[in-house]
Design a protein around this motif. Structure first.
Motif, PDB file in Angstrom:
ATOM      1  N   SER A 149      21.016 -14.209 -25.234  1.00  0.00           N
ATOM      2  CA  SER A 149      22.403 -14.026 -25.651  1.00  0.00           C
ATOM      3  C   SER A 149      23.196 -15.286 -25.277  1.00  0.00           C
ATOM      4  O   SER A 149      22.706 -16.167 -24.571  1.00  0.00           O
ATOM      5  N   LEU A 150      24.444 -15.358 -25.750  1.00  0.00           N
ATOM      6  CA  LEU A 150      25.246 -16.554 -25.487  1.00  0.00           C
ATOM      7  C   LEU A 150      25.494 -16.739 -23.996  1.00  0.00           C
ATOM      8  O   LEU A 150      25.372 -17.853 -23.458  1.00  0.00           O
ATOM      9  N   VAL A 157      21.185 -22.710 -18.978  1.00  0.00           N
ATOM     10  CA  VAL A 157      21.373 -24.158 -19.112  1.00  0.00           C
ATOM     11  C   VAL A 157      22.189 -24.709 -17.946  1.00  0.00           C
ATOM     12  O   VAL A 157      21.917 -25.813 -17.447  1.00  0.00           O
ATOM     13  N   ALA A 158      23.184 -23.950 -17.480  1.00  0.00           N
ATOM     14  CA  ALA A 158      23.987 -24.413 -16.344  1.00  0.00           C
ATOM     15  C   ALA A 158      23.143 -24.551 -15.082  1.00  0.00           C
ATOM     16  O   ALA A 158      23.383 -25.426 -14.240  1.00  0.00           O
ATOM     17  N   ASP A 173      30.041 -19.470 -18.365  1.00  0.00           N
ATOM     18  CA  ASP A 173      29.268 -18.303 -17.933  1.00  0.00           C
ATOM     19  C   ASP A 173      30.101 -17.392 -17.036  1.00  0.00           C
ATOM     20  O   ASP A 173      30.035 -16.163 -17.156  1.00  0.00           O
ATOM     21  N   ARG A 174      30.906 -17.987 -16.164  1.00  0.00           N
ATOM     22  CA  ARG A 174      31.761 -17.184 -15.283  1.00  0.00           C
ATOM     23  C   ARG A 174      32.801 -16.405 -16.079  1.00  0.00           C
ATOM     24  O   ARG A 174      33.061 -15.237 -15.808  1.00  0.00           O
ATOM     25  N   GLY A 175      33.389 -17.074 -17.092  1.00  0.00           N
ATOM     26  CA  GLY A 175      34.383 -16.389 -17.911  1.00  0.00           C
ATOM     27  C   GLY A 175      33.789 -15.241 -18.707  1.00  0.00           C
ATOM     28  O   GLY A 175      34.377 -14.155 -18.783  1.00  0.00           O
ATOM     29  N   ARG A 183      37.233 -17.125 -26.835  1.00  0.00           N
ATOM     30  CA  ARG A 183      38.280 -18.042 -27.301  1.00  0.00           C
ATOM     31  C   ARG A 183      39.177 -18.479 -26.145  1.00  0.00           C
ATOM     32  O   ARG A 183      39.448 -19.669 -25.968  1.00  0.00           O
ATOM     33  N   GLU A 184      39.656 -17.507 -25.333  1.00  0.00           N
ATOM     34  CA  GLU A 184      40.530 -17.851 -24.209  1.00  0.00           C
ATOM     35  C   GLU A 184      39.805 -18.710 -23.180  1.00  0.00           C
ATOM     36  O   GLU A 184      40.384 -19.650 -22.620  1.00  0.00           O
ATOM     37  N   CYS A 185      38.561 -18.390 -22.937  1.00  0.00           N
ATOM     38  CA  CYS A 185      37.776 -19.154 -21.951  1.00  0.00           C
ATOM     39  C   CYS A 185      37.609 -20.606 -22.398  1.00  0.00           C
ATOM     40  O   CYS A 185      37.831 -21.538 -21.628  1.00  0.00           O
TER      41      CYS A 185
END
Length: 304
Positions: A149-150, A157-158, A173-175, A183-185
């Motif tokens: 998943s995204l 990757v991080a 990832d945290r957001g 979008r906000e993140c």
């Protein structure tokens, strides 16, 4: 009894009394200061936990000082940069009252050196970010192809990417882990980074979220564009290397000459320290030197 023996015994006794009094005083001082130290340590740990890591995913507006500290990799203990400016202004004012013009000049030079160091370190980390971001996007693409998943792709990757790309992808990832809309993140990170490369990637993801479709070719296209832009920028930096070196030499001649005169013959600089006109001219020379350096830097700056 021998007078020397008496003096020796009295000195031993006086030394023992002095050591005992010093120990008592140190214990008393430790008891008085220890609670305040514990409170300060607790406050520091609370601020460290409450300060949001860079880059931020909240909607707090990024300040230029905050952005400079973030790119330089300096841990932010306060959300508002005014808490950095006020202590420095207080020290500058106290130096002017107690130490005079020499101490004010010393604090100004130290502040300028700190700013130059932060800008230089931030620029180096920004180049590392731009060089590593296309490869991180390639890894993100491969993770999405593998069925992640995204959020899982960003997390994977991080974990495998070096700094400073790791901090940025970890923020995404945290957001997503906090259930912040994508979008906000991305827009919050876009405001904190202020780099065209990340902006293009964020806009592509936001557009894909609106319209739907396959995300993999979009990320691959953005990654290829970033890689080509980075190669062009490196060629432009090579072409303008002589101009940038000339700017550094011209900007460094005056401070080096000032230091040489300061150590070899300080009397040449006395007029700049002891007279009002000399002080004004000295501060004007520093301001003009900084303006000239920034103008040369702007002329030789590469922008793709």
């Amino acid at each position: 009894m021998d007078p020397l023996l008496v003096i020796f015994l009295l000195s031993l006794f006086a030394g023992y009394i002095a050591v005992y009094c010093l120990q008592v005083f140190s214990d008393w001082l430790h008891q008085q200061i220890s609670p305040h130290l514990m409170q300060g340590r607790k406050y520091y740990s609370q601020m460290k936990e409450s300060a949001e890591p860079w880059p931020r995913i909240s909607s707090i507006k990024a300040h230029p000082i905050d952005r400079m500290l973030g790119w330089a990799g300096v841990r932010r203990l306060f959300l508002e940069p005014v808490w950095i400016i006020l202590p420095y202004a207080g020290l500058l004012f106290a130096a002017g009252l107690l130490g005079g013009f020499d101490w004010v000049l010393l604090f100004v030079l130290l502040g300028l050196m700190a700013i130059i160091y932060l800008l230089f370190r931030g620029k180096q980390r920004q180049r590392s970010f731009l060089a590593g971001l296309p490869y991180a996007l390639d890894s993100l693409n491969q993770s999405l192809k593998a069925g992640y998943s995204l959020q899982q792709a960003f997390q994977f990757v991080a974990r495998e990417t070096p700094s400073p790309v790791r901090e940025v992808l970890s923020a995404v990832d945290r957001g997503l882990g906090y259930k912040v809309p994508l979008r906000e993140c991305l827009e919050a990170i876009e405001d904190d980074l202020a780099t065209p490369e990340w902006n293009s990637f964020a806009e592509a993801l936001i557009l894909q979220e609106k319209t739907g479709g396959n995300m993999i070719p979009i990320i691959a296209s953005v990654s290829q564009t970033m890689r080509e832009n980075f190669v062009i920028e490196q060629e432009m930096r090579t072409a303008t290397a002589s101009g940038r070196m000339s700017g550094m030499v011209l900007a460094g001649i005056v401070p080096l000459a000032l230091l040489a005169f300061w150590f070899l013959n300080p009397s040449y600089l006395r007029i700049f320290m002891l007279t009002t006109v000399g002080r004004v001219l000295f501060m004007l020379a520093i301001a003009l030197e900084i303006i000239g350096f920034l103008l040369i830097r702007k002329i030789t700056q590469t922008q793709v």
